[in-house]
Write an enzyme that holds these catalytic residues in place. Structure first.
Site, mmCIF file in Angstrom:
data_model
loop_
_atom_site.group_PDB
_atom_site.id
_atom_site.type_symbol
_atom_site.label_atom_id
_atom_site.label_comp_id
_atom_site.label_asym_id
_atom_site.label_seq_id
_atom_site.Cartn_x
_atom_site.Cartn_y
_atom_site.Cartn_z
ATOM 1 N N HIS A 160 -7.097 -17.695 -14.689
ATOM 2 C CA HIS A 160 -6.436 -16.601 -13.643
ATOM 3 C C HIS A 160 -6.230 -17.547 -12.503
ATOM 4 C CE1 HIS A 160 -7.423 -12.998 -15.910
ATOM 5 N NE2 HIS A 160 -8.123 -13.342 -15.825
ATOM 6 N N HIS A 178 -10.180 -10.791 -10.773
ATOM 7 C CA HIS A 178 -8.502 -11.753 -11.758
ATOM 8 C C HIS A 178 -7.849 -12.320 -10.488
ATOM 9 C CE1 HIS A 178 -8.796 -9.814 -15.942
ATOM 10 N NE2 HIS A 178 -9.795 -10.208 -15.333
ATOM 11 N N CYS A 192 -4.346 0.604 8.027
ATOM 12 C CA CYS A 192 -3.099 1.316 8.598
ATOM 13 C C CYS A 192 -3.319 2.541 7.777
ATOM 14 C CB CYS A 192 -1.620 0.819 8.798
ATOM 15 S SG CYS A 192 -1.072 0.293 7.346
ATOM 16 N N GLY A 193 -2.043 4.281 8.482
ATOM 17 C CA GLY A 193 -2.313 4.877 7.796
ATOM 18 C C GLY A 193 -2.037 4.842 6.018
ATOM 19 N N THR A 194 -1.275 4.275 5.512
ATOM 20 C CA THR A 194 -0.945 4.033 4.259
ATOM 21 C C THR A 194 -1.661 3.018 3.908
ATOM 22 O OG1 THR A 194 0.442 3.173 4.164
ATOM 23 C CG2 THR A 194 1.120 5.083 4.117
ATOM 24 N N ASP A 224 -4.456 -0.521 12.910
ATOM 25 C CA ASP A 224 -3.347 -0.069 13.617
ATOM 26 C C ASP A 224 -4.318 1.401 14.167
ATOM 27 O OD1 ASP A 224 -2.986 1.706 11.462
ATOM 28 O OD2 ASP A 224 -0.886 1.762 11.995
ATOM 29 N N HIS A 225 -3.069 1.874 15.049
ATOM 30 C CA HIS A 225 -4.212 3.690 15.967
ATOM 31 C C HIS A 225 -4.101 4.291 14.058
ATOM 32 C CE1 HIS A 225 0.212 4.171 14.994
ATOM 33 N NE2 HIS A 225 -0.006 5.506 14.857
ATOM 34 N N GLY A 280 2.341 -1.542 5.331
ATOM 35 C CA GLY A 280 2.683 -1.799 5.939
ATOM 36 C C GLY A 280 1.361 -3.835 6.380
ATOM 37 N N ARG A 336 -5.231 6.854 5.951
ATOM 38 C CA ARG A 336 -4.897 8.904 5.741
ATOM 39 C C ARG A 336 -4.876 8.832 4.240
ATOM 40 N NH1 ARG A 336 0.133 7.748 10.265
ATOM 41 N NH2 ARG A 336 -1.248 8.362 12.391
HETATM 42 C C1 RB5 Z 1 1.567 4.659 11.929
HETATM 43 O O1 RB5 Z 1 2.141 6.009 11.674
HETATM 44 C C2 RB5 Z 1 2.057 4.194 10.178
HETATM 45 O O2 RB5 Z 1 2.958 3.864 10.083
HETATM 46 C C3 RB5 Z 1 1.288 2.582 9.340
HETATM 47 O O3 RB5 Z 1 0.055 3.507 10.100
HETATM 48 C C4 RB5 Z 1 1.319 2.669 8.435
HETATM 49 O O4 RB5 Z 1 1.334 3.862 7.490
HETATM 50 C C5 RB5 Z 1 2.434 1.370 8.229
HETATM 51 O O5 RB5 Z 1 2.068 0.834 6.674
#
Ligand code: RB5
Length: 146
Positions: free
Chosen positions: A137, A102, A69-71, A12-13, A74, A113
């Site tokens: 496994h 495994h 993605c950021g974390t 994503d962005h 998602g 991020r």
């Molecule tokens: C975007 O703001 C953020 O929610 C997305 O990148 C991600 O971290 C979702 O899990």
């Protein structure tokens, strides 16, 4: 396309910049890369891109994918809903290696991020260089799909 040498990648962005850098890394190592988007830093829904990459792996069109993605949370939630997808959210080298050895992970997920570029590159290269051990496994991963 040589499937063993091909990777589909999506973000994503929040991790667009990291995706572009990982693409360059993969191309420099001789991998073929299909980019499922996103194409810029405009805000998007990570689910759309997670579904694209997870579908490609779930259907066997690609054997390996990378999602960012950021974390990473998602993307891993989305990807792991797809049959035959084993998506591993990693932020350390040991987990990246063991997710292959495994768990035979077929999608590597990272949070742009959470980790820096250099660590992300290390995780990608470690993940791609590691192989599934099979044996006990294999029975375990076979029992994951419902
Ligand atoms: C975007 O703001 C953020 O929610 C997305 O990148 C991600 O971290 C979702 O899990």
């Amino acid at each position: 396309m040589d499937k063993e040498n091909a990777i589909i990648i999506g973000s994503d962005h929040a991790a667009f910049g990291l995706k572009e850098k990982i693409k360059d890394l993969l191309l420099s190592k001789g991998f073929q890369v299909e980019d499922a988007g996103t194409d810029n830093e405009d805000s998007v829904n990570y689910v759309d891109y997670g579904k694209k990459v997870a579908t490609a792996v779930s259907t066997g069109r690609f054997s390996r994918g990378i999602l960012l993605c950021g974390t990473g949370l998602g993307m891993s939630m989305v990807a792991n809903r797809f049959p035959k997808v084993r998506a591993a959210l990693c932020s350390d080298v040991f987990s990246a290696r063991m997710s292959r050895v495994h768990n035979d992970a077929n999608i590597l997920v990272m949070g742009g991020r959470i980790i820096g570029d250099a660590l992300a590159f290390e995780l990608v290269l470690t993940w791609l260089a590691s192989g599934f051990e099979g044996g006990r496994h294999l029975d375990r991963i076979k029992s994951i799909d419902l």
